[in-house]
Design an enzyme around this catalytic site. Structure first.
Site, PDB file in Angstrom:
ATOM      1  N   HIS A  33       0.841  -1.193   0.000  1.00 14.44           N
ATOM      2  CA  HIS A  33       0.000   0.000   0.000  1.00 14.44           C
ATOM      3  C   HIS A  33       0.876   1.242   0.000  1.00 14.44           C
ATOM      4  O   HIS A  33       2.020   1.235   0.467  1.00 14.44           O
ATOM      5  CB  HIS A  33      -0.936   0.012   1.207  1.00 14.44           C
ATOM      6  N   CYS A  34       0.313   2.342  -0.541  1.00 12.23           N
ATOM      7  CA  CYS A  34       0.962   3.645  -0.481  1.00 12.23           C
ATOM      8  C   CYS A  34       0.167   4.497   0.495  1.00 12.23           C
ATOM      9  O   CYS A  34      -0.478   3.971   1.400  1.00 12.23           O
ATOM     10  CB  CYS A  34       1.046   4.278  -1.870  1.00 12.23           C
ATOM     11  N   ALA A  35       0.176   5.795   0.351  1.00 12.12           N
ATOM     12  CA  ALA A  35      -0.472   6.668   1.334  1.00 12.12           C
ATOM     13  C   ALA A  35      -1.978   6.508   1.362  1.00 12.12           C
ATOM     14  O   ALA A  35      -2.607   6.634   2.420  1.00 12.12           O
ATOM     15  CB  ALA A  35      -0.115   8.121   1.033  1.00 12.12           C
TER      16      ALA A  35
END
EC number: 2.7.1.69
Length: 477
Positions: free
Chosen positions: A30-32
């Site tokens: 996952h990213c932000a």
């Protein structure tokens, strides 16, 4: 599983089902704001159904990744539940990108590699560009009055001089950083890339700018019957990219073939020596030719195509983003800054982005009554403001087509404004709101940058909303 995480379990179970089950998952991270999943077979993914799930603010496929928007904070908890339900080990975002890259063709991998080279350098470039913006505000008359700020307040002259020095530091060693990053990206020892980068900027070599202007005569030496000019590679971004690839390939080759007993010293010696020879004899001249051709072509386009060239670029730039080919533009911008000190591409990229943002606002106007549409639209528009267009493109604009076209038309019109008001940037890597930090102050650059972006935003919204009202298109896609 804690009570806080349990509420996400039904959504995660449905996500896994709608992507073809655990056996179809190749990797996830996952990213932000987004859960990013690489699958073996994308045909098994039901994006439309995923978008209807609780907590999901949008979903789209970008390249070989399914990206599901959950929002900042929420995505961290969702990912923990996803790991447990999918029975998978923790993966970093780079691991997922690597898994995704394995499914790409050679051309796609090459474009991605160019992008990766600049990812690690961009924070330093942004910091330097912001410092340039500050010293520009302090030094240029007409920003806050008829006189420059340093003239009105002489006490800050020393501070301004200090900022000037800090703002230019990274650009004096940019080729070195590019060789280091490229060598690392292509699988070589990055320290050897630093060595070659230092050779490119060695003080005993004639400064490339001084030689080009005729202020300094280049020393000419003979190597194995070949005449070699000892000229440095200041501003040689293309050369640095090529040398990073050369150093990495040679390093891997000699590390593989040199006997272990003498590998420690002989492999690096052979890599650096042969890389240095190739730098001056083959790679350097070719890289300089390519760089000069690239810059000359861009300048020719601005001088001869004028407003037409700006309109075309701004109009199609976000279409290029859809293909993934936009990553290579960073290398073009870096070379343009090295050769001219200014970047006219960045403002065009920003208005292209904001045109799509305006299209999202038009979409929101048309579908405000739909709760799920509001979630996707608001989240996508938030990303647009910080220079990320993929959620808007793949979640809304490409999906319904007419917002994409409306955004492109709006961007093209704003591109004409960029040309007419001569808006330029001092760096690259930031657009939209963050891009304000790297805009040149010349000619009221900051004000005109804001006007251009607001115009693209407003026109994109108006064109999208107007089309929707007149044509009443179906949103059942």
């Amino acid at each position: 599983m804690s009570g806080k995480l349990q509420k996400y379990e039904p959504t995660v179970k449905e996500v896994i089902r709608l992507i073809g089950g655990k056996e179809n998952i190749q990797g996830a991270a996952h990213c932000a704001t987004r859960l990013r999943i690489v699958t073996d077979d994308q045909d098994k993914i039901s994006v439309k159904d995923i978008e209807q799930l609780e907590f999901v603010k949008g979903a789209f496929i970008a390249g070989d990744q399914l990206q599901i928007i959950f929002g900042a904070g929420t995505v961290n908890d969702v990912y923990k539940v996803f790991q447990q339900q999918a029975g998978m080990d923790d993966m970093s975002l780079s691991d997922v990108k690597g898994a995704s890259a394995k499914k790409q063709n050679a051309f796609q991998r090459g474009i991605k590699a160019l992008s990766d080279v600049f990812v690690q350098i961009i924070p330093g470039l942004l910091a330097a560009a912001l410092l340039m913006g500050i010293t520009g505000l302090l030094s240029q008359p007409g920003v806050f009055g008829e006189r420059a700020v340093v003239e009105m307040f002489p006490a800050i002259t020393g501070i301004n001089r200090f900022i000037q020095i800090m703002s230019t530091g990274i650009f004096t060693i940019l080729p070195l950083l590019v060789v280091w990053s490229a060598t690392k990206r292509f699988g070589g020892n990055p320290v050897l890339g630093l060595v070659i980068g230092a050779i490119m900027l060695h003080p005993d070599l004639g400064n490339a700018y001084a030689v080009a202007s005729g202020e300094v005569d280049a020393e000419l030496i003979n190597i194995l019957g070949l005449n070699v000019e000892l000229v440095g590679f200041q501003g040689g971004i293309i050369v640095a990219l090529l040398m990073g690839l050369v150093v990495a390939k040679l390093d891997n080759f000699f590390t593989r073939v040199v006997p272990d007993m003498i590998k420690l010293f002989l492999a690096p010696f052979l890599t650096v020596t042969l890389s240095g020879l190739l730098l001056f004899i083959i790679v350097g001249p070719i890289g300089r030719f390519l760089a000069e051709g690239l810059t000359s072509s861009l300048l020719w386009a601005t001088e001869n195509l004028g407003v037409v060239g700006f309109v075309l670029f701004a109009g199609v730039q976000q279409v290029i983003v859809i293909t993934g080919l936009h990553h290579v533009i960073g290398a073009v911008e870096a070379q343009l800054i090295a050769d001219t000190g200014l970047n006219f591409i960045m403002p065009l990229m920003s208005v292209a982005l904001m045109g799509q943002g305006g299209a999202v606002l038009g979409y929101l106007y048309l579908r405000w009554h739909d709760k799920k549409a509001r979630q996707i639209g608001i989240s996508s528009f938030g990303s647009i403001l910080f220079g990320i267009s993929e959620p808007a493109l793949f979640g809304i604009n490409v999906r319904y087509k007419f917002p994409l076209i409306a955004g492109c038309i709006a961007s093209a019109i704003a591109g004409a404004y960029v040309f007419l008001l001569n808006i330029n940037a001092l760096g690259f890597g930031a657009t939209a709101v963050p891009g304000i930090a790297i805009i040149s102050t010349t000619g009221g650059g900051h004000l005109h940058y804001v006007i251009a972006n607001v115009a693209a935003l407003a026109l994109g919204a108006v064109f999208t909303a107007a089309y929707g009202k007149v044509k009443n298109p179906s949103f059942d896609v």
